[in-house]
Enzyme design. Structure first.
Site, PDB file in Angstrom:
ATOM      1  N   GLU A 157      16.724 -17.412  -9.689  1.00 38.73           N
ATOM      2  CA  GLU A 157      16.322 -16.038  -9.991  1.00 38.73           C
ATOM      3  C   GLU A 157      15.655 -15.954 -11.377  1.00 38.73           C
ATOM      4  OE1 GLU A 157      15.777 -13.533  -8.446  1.00 38.73           O
ATOM      5  OE2 GLU A 157      15.842 -11.858  -9.851  1.00 38.73           O
ATOM      6  N   HIS A 184      16.364 -37.383 -10.126  1.00 36.38           N
ATOM      7  CA  HIS A 184      15.853 -38.023  -8.910  1.00 36.38           C
ATOM      8  C   HIS A 184      14.346 -37.798  -8.774  1.00 36.38           C
ATOM      9  CE1 HIS A 184      19.835 -39.179  -7.655  1.00 36.38           C
ATOM     10  NE2 HIS A 184      20.243 -37.976  -8.052  1.00 36.38           N
ATOM     11  N   ARG A 210       3.503  -0.123  -5.108  1.00 37.10           N
ATOM     12  CA  ARG A 210       3.328  -0.692  -3.767  1.00 37.10           C
ATOM     13  C   ARG A 210       2.015  -1.478  -3.642  1.00 37.10           C
ATOM     14  NH1 ARG A 210       6.829   1.684  -0.243  1.00 37.10           N
ATOM     15  NH2 ARG A 210       5.602   0.968   1.527  1.00 37.10           N
ATOM     16  N   CYS A 229       0.846  -1.176   0.000  1.00 36.48           N
ATOM     17  CA  CYS A 229       0.000   0.000   0.000  1.00 36.48           C
ATOM     18  C   CYS A 229       0.891   1.238   0.000  1.00 36.48           C
ATOM     19  CB  CYS A 229      -0.939   0.093   1.196  1.00 36.48           C
ATOM     20  SG  CYS A 229      -2.071  -1.285   1.323  1.00 36.48           S
ATOM     21  N   LYS A 269       5.537  -4.219  -4.821  1.00 35.37           N
ATOM     22  CA  LYS A 269       6.985  -4.065  -4.788  1.00 35.37           C
ATOM     23  C   LYS A 269       7.544  -4.244  -3.386  1.00 35.37           C
ATOM     24  CE  LYS A 269      10.969  -2.827  -6.497  1.00 35.37           C
ATOM     25  NZ  LYS A 269      11.617  -3.878  -7.295  1.00 35.37           N
ATOM     26  N   GLU A 318       6.902 -14.546 -12.123  1.00 38.24           N
ATOM     27  CA  GLU A 318       6.173 -13.423 -11.533  1.00 38.24           C
ATOM     28  C   GLU A 318       5.598 -12.469 -12.567  1.00 38.24           C
ATOM     29  OE1 GLU A 318       9.999 -10.844  -9.898  1.00 38.24           O
ATOM     30  OE2 GLU A 318       8.112 -10.588  -8.885  1.00 38.24           O
ATOM     31  N   LYS A 354      11.781 -14.708 -11.985  1.00 39.55           N
ATOM     32  CA  LYS A 354      11.476 -13.575 -12.867  1.00 39.55           C
ATOM     33  C   LYS A 354      10.399 -13.963 -13.868  1.00 39.55           C
ATOM     34  CE  LYS A 354      12.856 -11.166 -11.235  1.00 39.55           C
ATOM     35  NZ  LYS A 354      13.499 -10.585 -10.095  1.00 39.55           N
ATOM     36  N   ASN A 403      -1.246   2.096   5.733  1.00 49.50           N
ATOM     37  CA  ASN A 403      -0.394   1.051   5.158  1.00 49.50           C
ATOM     38  C   ASN A 403       0.119   0.212   6.322  1.00 49.50           C
ATOM     39  OD1 ASN A 403       1.528  -0.500   3.786  1.00 49.50           O
ATOM     40  ND2 ASN A 403       3.090   1.085   4.005  1.00 49.50           N
ATOM     41  N   GLY A 404      -0.167  -1.097   6.288  1.00 46.84           N
ATOM     42  CA  GLY A 404       0.296  -1.969   7.368  1.00 46.84           C
ATOM     43  C   GLY A 404      -0.777  -2.973   7.733  1.00 46.84           C
ATOM     44  N   TRP A 418      -2.712  -2.656  -1.676  1.00 46.88           N
ATOM     45  CA  TRP A 418      -2.430  -4.067  -1.911  1.00 46.88           C
ATOM     46  C   TRP A 418      -3.238  -4.804  -0.848  1.00 46.88           C
ATOM     47  CZ3 TRP A 418      -0.170  -8.297   0.614  1.00 46.88           C
ATOM     48  CH2 TRP A 418       0.154  -9.384  -0.229  1.00 46.88           C
TER      49      TRP A 418
HETATM   50  O1  M6R Z   1      12.758  -5.014  -0.924  1.00 46.31           O
HETATM   51  P1  M6R Z   1      13.287  -6.415  -0.753  1.00 46.31           P
HETATM   52  O2  M6R Z   1      14.578  -6.624  -1.492  1.00 46.31           O
HETATM   53  O3  M6R Z   1      13.416  -6.805   0.695  1.00 46.31           O
HETATM   54  O4  M6R Z   1      12.202  -7.342  -1.404  1.00 46.31           O
HETATM   55  C1  M6R Z   1      12.317  -8.730  -1.350  1.00 46.31           C
HETATM   56  C2  M6R Z   1      11.379  -9.423  -2.315  1.00 46.31           C
HETATM   57  O5  M6R Z   1      10.055  -9.093  -2.023  1.00 46.31           O
HETATM   58  C3  M6R Z   1      11.667  -9.039  -3.773  1.00 46.31           C
HETATM   59  O6  M6R Z   1      12.995  -9.298  -4.101  1.00 46.31           O
HETATM   60  C4  M6R Z   1      10.753  -9.837  -4.726  1.00 46.31           C
HETATM   61  O7  M6R Z   1      11.075 -11.180  -4.681  1.00 46.31           O
HETATM   62  C5  M6R Z   1      10.866  -9.291  -6.151  1.00 46.31           C
HETATM   63  N1  M6R Z   1       9.602  -8.782  -6.583  1.00 46.31           N
HETATM   64  C6  M6R Z   1      11.227 -10.298  -7.160  1.00 46.31           C
HETATM   65  O8  M6R Z   1      11.388  -9.743  -8.416  1.00 46.31           O
END
Ligand code: M6R
Length: 606
Positions: free
Chosen positions: A479, A502, A27, A2, A601, A486, A483, A99-100, A75
């Protein structure tokens, strides 16, 4: 998650708020809303969906005009995305954005219901609005103080009281909030980009400090009402950096910013050709005293930590555990007094990562934060900080932040290895020099966008996909897979190539493409074997390897070569084609690249 904003000044608040929310949409984008003082009443417009939907609604119902207001982009946590659950929430007397997460909202709801309040939404936030209403005695400060005593959880709140149209109140705990300081106008925001158009000067609110903003003054008091003198901070990010700058998406822009981000992060930390972390609290003596390292992070940051484990163990010969923050915090980890806990976070606000940091500190363990956002909670609370200089990362899918996190992992490994006498000064110089060459090599890799696009065409209709690799390539494949998942919603799995047989190889068919990462010379032959295994099951294979790798063009169906590089540094280059494949696959599938579904984010809730 948020984003909240607030404005008081001479401008028309609706445009300032919408403008700020646009910068905070990363956010969360389940709903948006504003509440604005208009002729002595608080007018609220809110709507499920993106900010554009809320703006459309504004046009239908009439745009509120006034000089003070609050805004929110959501969010969803408590209650589905809907008009009714959208913020702001309010009563006759006040309006709030939040937010929270309010952890005791059910108890508060019960208490308020018993006192005659009714609820229309499923949100935890509505209980805060009604609790403030319950305590309201004509004095906003006393009202907020009374309510804070009852609230458990995390919050950044923007509050308007109907009786005080020339004031905007704000308070935070465990969720970020800044107070922007303008000329004849002031702001609140969850993050700096929301205020950059108007001012670079801001205060960081500490836990439970309460801010009262008027257009030409800001007063801040502690929870018990004592005035607090704050230091004015100045944002160094420029507006350009927070805009798309001609790229179609923030993600593409941020992928292209990687050479600069890595250069900015590494160069200031090299002295006379040797790594120099420039952290006062991390003297050679302190560094040399660590016996074990725990790296704790979430998502992409955790994947950077996995690369870190590999290089730290290889070069500095120090044992390293990598933990997902949400696991670490609840598993009563075994921490020794000579251990170092390394916390990695782009935002510096991720709730689980922050909690892990606090847990380590409670055990009296030295904590080192590797963080991108200056002044974020994690940066402020850690014993030592190394900032990554990637600039603002707006796209939900993290790209440049990953590269700079890895870059710091390398610097840390070179430095520790040198301090511990595991490598010679000449070797440290050699590795550092090679790391400094990475930005130029990255520029070269970025020229291969068309190859990545072509491969994305091949996989755009796939339902499933595998990434395989060994050693550092396995860490990197995690990674690459994240990517793709997501932002393109193609299901993928990252597998240690040797582990595939396995069980999981049963999933490989001609409809399941495989991306094989084989950048590590010592493991290359093993990878050839693994590629042959999946090809024998009909899989189409993309091979990512270093230029000049033997038989590369005969092994796979598609080939992407990165420039020849020290094996240990290969992830710094090989990640780029993986990011681009994900980007183009998302684009070709018509997905929202920068704002993938269900995500946000900055994950400031558990
Ligand atoms: O702000 P942060 O680096 O702590 O965030 C961690 C994860 O939420 C963040 O890396 C998330 O996995 C990304 N959206 C992936 O692309």
């Amino acid at each position: 998650m948020c984003g909240i904003v607030g404005y008081i000044g001479n401008k028309d608040s609706s445009s300032v708020l919408v403008d700020g929310l646009r910068k905070l949409e990363y956010r969360g984008y389940d709903s948006a809303g504003v509440a604005i003082f208009e002729n002595g009443t608080i007018k609220t417009v809110k709507s499920k969906g993106r900010l554009d939907d809320m703006e459309q609604k504004m046009e239908q119902v009439g745009r509120p005009h006034g000089h003070c207001g609050i805004g929110h982009t959501r969010w969803a946590t408590h209650g589905e995305p809907s008009d009714i659950n959208s913020h702001p929430h309010g009563t006759e007397k006040l309006s709030i954005v939040h937010n929270g997460i309010i952890e005791n909202y059910l108890q508060l709801k019960e208490f308020l219901t018993a006192n005659g309040y009714t609820f229309v939404s499923q949100t935890d936030t509505e209980t805060v609005a009604k609790l403030l209403d319950y305590y309201y005695n004509g004095d906003p400060l006393e009202t907020i103080q009374a309510a804070l005593k009852e609230i458990k959880g995390s919050y950044a709140l923007g509050i308007l009281f109907k009786d005080f149209p020339d004031r905007l109140y704000a308070v935070r705990k465990d969720s970020p909030l800044i107070v922007g300081l303008g000329q004849g106008e002031n702001f609140i925001a969850s993050d700096i980009p929301a205020i950059l158009k108007y001012t670079r000067n801001y205060y960081l609110l500490e836990e439970n400090e309460i801010a009262c903003l008027q257009k030409d003054k800001v007063e801040i008091v502690s929870q018990d009402g004592k005035p607090v003198q704050k230091q004015v901070l100045t944002a160094t990010w420029d507006i350009e950096a927070a805009e798309k700058g001609g790229y179609d998406h923030f993600m593409l822009k941020e992928i292209h910013e990687q050479p600069k981000a890595v250069r900015d992060t590494v160069s200031p930390r090299v002295e006379d050709g040797l790594p120099d972390l420039k952290v006062e609290s991390l003297t050679d003596e302190v560094l040399g005293s660590f016996e074990k390292i725990h790296i704790v992070a979430c998502g992409t940051a955790m994947h950077a930590g996995m690369v870190g484990k590999y290089v730290l163990e290889k070069l500095a010969r120090i044992p390293v555990d990598v933990d997902i923050a949400s696991e670490f915090r609840y598993r009563n980890p075994i921490l020794g007094k000579n251990d170092l806990v390394v916390i990695i976070s782009q935002s510096g606000e991720t709730a689980d990562t922050l909690a892990a940091l606090r847990l380590a500190k409670k055990h009296g363990i030295h904590t080192l934060a590797i963080v991108n956002v200056v002044g974020s909670s994690i940066a402020r609370e850690a014993d030592s900080v190394i900032y990554t200089w990637a600039g603002p990362e707006i796209a939900v899918a993290s790209t440049k932040a990953y590269s700079v996190q890895m870059a710091v992992m390398y610097l840390l490994a070179f430095k520790l290895a040198l301090v511990k006498g595991e490598i010679t000064e000449n070797e440290a110089r050699f590795y550092t020099q090679k790391l400094m060459e990475i930005p130029t090599q990255l520029e070269n890799v970025l020229c291969h966008a068309d190859d990545c696009k072509q491969f994305a065409e091949q996989i755009k209709s796939s339902d499933d996909l595998f990434y395989i690799g060994r050693g550092l390539d396995y860490s990197l494949s995690l990674e690459g897979s994240l990517k793709l998942k997501e932002i393109s919603y193609i299901h993928s799995e990252a597998y240690a190539a040797g582990e595939l047989k396995h069980g999981t190889i049963s999933l490989i068919t001609e409809d399941v493409p495989v991306i094989a990462l084989a950048t590590q010379g010592a493991l290359y032959e093993k990878m050839i074997g693994n590629i042959k295994e999946v090809k024998a099951r009909g899989a189409k294979v993309l091979l990512v390897c270093q230029e000049g790798a033997e038989l590369a063009d005969q092994l796979a169906d598609y080939l992407l070569e990165i420039p020849a590089v020290e094996d240990i540094l290969a992830p710094m280059l090989a990640v780029v084609p993986l990011q681009m494949i994900a980007y183009y696959a998302s684009l070709l599938r018509g997905c929202d690249v920068d704002k993938p579904r269900n995500l946000a984010k900055s994950v400031t809730v558990e």
